[in-house]
Every structure is written in structure tokens, then in C-alpha cells.
Scaffold this motif. Structure first.
Motif, mmCIF file in Angstrom:
data_model
loop_
_atom_site.group_PDB
_atom_site.id
_atom_site.type_symbol
_atom_site.label_atom_id
_atom_site.label_comp_id
_atom_site.label_asym_id
_atom_site.label_seq_id
_atom_site.Cartn_x
_atom_site.Cartn_y
_atom_site.Cartn_z
ATOM 1 N N VAL A 93 -47.393 -14.436 88.011
ATOM 2 C CA VAL A 93 -48.234 -13.399 88.625
ATOM 3 C C VAL A 93 -47.495 -12.718 89.772
ATOM 4 O O VAL A 93 -47.503 -11.490 89.902
ATOM 5 N N THR A 94 -46.838 -13.503 90.616
ATOM 6 C CA THR A 94 -46.158 -12.915 91.776
ATOM 7 C C THR A 94 -44.978 -12.045 91.352
ATOM 8 O O THR A 94 -44.575 -11.150 92.099
ATOM 9 N N ASP A 95 -44.434 -12.297 90.170
ATOM 10 C CA ASP A 95 -43.304 -11.503 89.680
ATOM 11 C C ASP A 95 -43.748 -10.392 88.737
ATOM 12 O O ASP A 95 -42.931 -9.626 88.245
ATOM 13 N N ALA A 96 -45.064 -10.280 88.497
ATOM 14 C CA ALA A 96 -45.544 -9.353 87.471
ATOM 15 C C ALA A 96 -45.574 -7.910 87.954
ATOM 16 O O ALA A 96 -46.007 -7.622 89.065
ATOM 17 N N GLU A 97 -45.105 -7.026 87.089
ATOM 18 C CA GLU A 97 -45.318 -5.598 87.317
ATOM 19 C C GLU A 97 -46.625 -5.168 86.670
ATOM 20 O O GLU A 97 -47.364 -4.351 87.219
ATOM 21 N N TYR A 98 -46.903 -5.739 85.486
ATOM 22 C CA TYR A 98 -48.145 -5.459 84.783
ATOM 23 C C TYR A 98 -48.757 -6.763 84.283
ATOM 24 O O TYR A 98 -48.044 -7.749 84.018
ATOM 25 N N LEU A 99 -50.074 -6.768 84.129
ATOM 26 C CA LEU A 99 -50.770 -7.766 83.330
ATOM 27 C C LEU A 99 -51.296 -7.040 82.094
ATOM 28 O O LEU A 99 -51.748 -5.899 82.179
ATOM 29 N N VAL A 100 -51.202 -7.701 80.937
ATOM 30 C CA VAL A 100 -51.683 -7.086 79.698
ATOM 31 C C VAL A 100 -52.589 -8.068 78.969
ATOM 32 O O VAL A 100 -52.456 -9.292 79.097
ATOM 33 N N LEU A 101 -53.506 -7.507 78.197
ATOM 34 C CA LEU A 101 -54.456 -8.287 77.416
ATOM 35 C C LEU A 101 -54.298 -7.914 75.958
ATOM 36 O O LEU A 101 -54.349 -6.733 75.605
ATOM 37 N N THR A 102 -54.076 -8.921 75.102
ATOM 38 C CA THR A 102 -53.891 -8.657 73.680
ATOM 39 C C THR A 102 -54.873 -9.484 72.863
ATOM 40 O O THR A 102 -55.372 -10.514 73.309
ATOM 41 N N GLU A 103 -55.128 -9.015 71.657
ATOM 42 C CA GLU A 103 -55.923 -9.787 70.704
ATOM 43 C C GLU A 103 -54.978 -10.639 69.873
ATOM 44 O O GLU A 103 -53.964 -10.148 69.377
ATOM 45 N N GLU A 104 -55.310 -11.917 69.739
ATOM 46 C CA GLU A 104 -54.446 -12.850 69.021
ATOM 47 C C GLU A 104 -55.262 -13.653 68.009
ATOM 48 O O GLU A 104 -56.494 -13.594 67.992
ATOM 49 N N GLU A 105 -54.549 -14.396 67.176
ATOM 50 C CA GLU A 105 -55.234 -15.335 66.298
ATOM 51 C C GLU A 105 -55.981 -16.362 67.144
ATOM 52 O O GLU A 105 -55.653 -16.573 68.316
ATOM 53 N N LEU A 106 -56.994 -16.979 66.573
ATOM 54 C CA LEU A 106 -57.784 -17.957 67.307
ATOM 55 C C LEU A 106 -56.881 -19.049 67.880
ATOM 56 O O LEU A 106 -56.064 -19.632 67.169
#
Length: 243
Positions: free
Chosen positions: A202-215
């Protein structure tokens, strides 16, 4: 009016300022100390938290899709120019770029830190990311605090697909790599504990992203091409952390 009534109204006024974020400096620190030991103050703070949370509305005008591109363009221009002051001032510029309605939405997100709880005091926020889809609609807000390495989640989705999982990822500003933070199976998940490794992501993140994945999440620790939302991860300065 009696002296007791005057005192009660004064403390109630301080409780409102504490929740709204207008109580600063030594006054805020003194109030926080009193809050730990006073059931009356805790009830007053809880009352104002509930009142302010009730201000949230979903009938807001969403920003145009071009807003996201403008934000990214200005951030990249600042970085490539090597102007440190521009980068540090990103948060202030963000409020200028976003439409008024979107800024109001972010304010409500900030008040999420004060969501009613049995705890007498919540830690300050160090990082925030508002993840939006390709139309500019906010789907998820993530807030983290270094004090106890937790991430709080505020969903704008009513439910997730029961046959799928969504996964939260961090894109590093250092090497551009995408690394997993957490697999999320329900919008009822409002807090994710972070270990040292995920906190560093988190401290090194430029972006956070949310994806849909298999269960169960990605089996190869790489995000799928089903991108749901993406947001810049912003670090608050020490003065900005106390809401």
C-alpha cells in the motif's frame, strides 16, 4: 440556564467539531483524552457521527469520464517534470479538478472514518484510494492507517456475483508491478487486516485496482483482464491525517 447546562452544551459543541474535523491542535488532543474516559462524550460523538453519516446521498451528479484522464495527465506531468512541490500538492489540486458534487462525495467518504463503533477512538488515516469504473462512478473507497495496519472498505455496490470473487491489487509506483492485497467475496467485508508485506504494498502503491476473478481469487497471482475499478492511492501529510 444553569452552569451544568452551559457545560453540557459546550461539550456537545466540541463533540460536533471533533466529528466534523474542525477541532484542531491541542484542543483536539485534549478532547480525545477526555473521550477515552467519558461515556457521555462517547455518546455525544456517536450521535454526531450518525447524523453526519445520514448526509450521504446517492442522487449525486457523477463526474464526466474525462475527469479521470485529466487527473492522471496532471499527476504524470508533475512526476515527469520532477517538481516535488507539485507532487506534494496533489491532494489540494484534486479538490480543484473534481466537480463540486464529486468533492462532496469524497468528504462523505472521509466521514466514514467516524462510522459508529464501540471503540472510543479511531486511528488517523494515512492513505486513501477512491476506485472508480470507466464511467467515473465510485465503486469502492479504501482507507488505511499505519497505527494498526488495517484497511477500511466503503462499498458503493449492493452485492457481488456469488459465483465470482473480486480481488484488490496494488500497482507499484516504483517498478510498475501489480501485486495482490486481498480477495473479497462480499460487500459486507468492511475491514481487511494488513500484514507487514501488504502494508508495504500500500505504501508503495501508485494505484489500487479491483478485478473480477474466479471464485477464491487469481490462481496465478496476476489480475484478470476483467477490470472493475481503479484509483490513485493518495498519502495524507501529517497535517491532513486528522480529520
Amino acid at each position: 440556564m444553569s452552569g451544568r447546562q452551559d457545560r453540557d452544551e459546550s461539550l456537545d459543541s466540541l463533540a460536533f467539531e471533533y466529528v466534523a474535523g474542525t477541532l484542531r491542535g491541542e484542543e483536539r488532543a485534549d478532547f480525545a483524552q477526555q473521550l477515552k474516559a467519558s461515556d457521555v462524550l462517547q455518546e455525544s460523538v456517536l450521535f454526531w457521527e450518525t447524523q453526519l453519516m445520514g448526509l450521504q446521498t446517492h442522487n449525486m451528479r457523477m463526474p464526466a469520464p474525462s475527469v479521470w484522464g485529466n487527473i492522471v495527465g496532471k499527476v504524470n506531468a508533475s512526476r515527469e517534470g520532477g517538481v516535488a512541490a507539485e507532487k506534494q500538492g496533489f491532494l489540494a489540486r484534486f479538490w480543484q479538478w473534481a466537480p463540486t458534487s464529486f468533492a462532496a462525495a469524497i468528504l462523505v467518504v472521509g466521514l466514514f472514518l467516524f462510522y459508529p463503533t464501540l471503540e472510543s477512538q479511531r486511528p488517523n488515516t494515512d492513505y486513501i484510494a477512491v476506485l472508480t469504473d470507466d464511467t467515473g462512478r465510485a465503486l469502492l473507497t479504501a482507507l488505511t492507517a499505519e497505527e494498526n495496519k488495517d484497511m477500511w472498505l466503503k462499498w458503493e455496490l449492493e452485492a457481488l456475483d456469488e459465483d465470482r470473487s473480486v480481488q484488490l491489487w496494488a500497482i507499484s509506483k516504483r517498478d510498475g508491478e501489480t501485486r495482490p492485497i486481498a480477495v473479497l467475496d462480499s460487500v459486507s467485508i468492511d475491514k481487511v487486516p494488513l500484514d507487514e508485506a501488504t502494508w508495504r504494498l500500500v505504501t508503495d502503491a501508485e494505484y489500487l485496482v479491483l478485478t473480477e476473478e474466479e471464485l477464491g481469487g487469481s490462481a496465478i497471482d496476476e489480475p484478470s483482464d476483467r477490470l472493475l475499478a481503479k484509483g490513485i492511492c493518495v498519502r495524507f501529510s501529517p497535517d491532513e491525517r486528522r480529520i
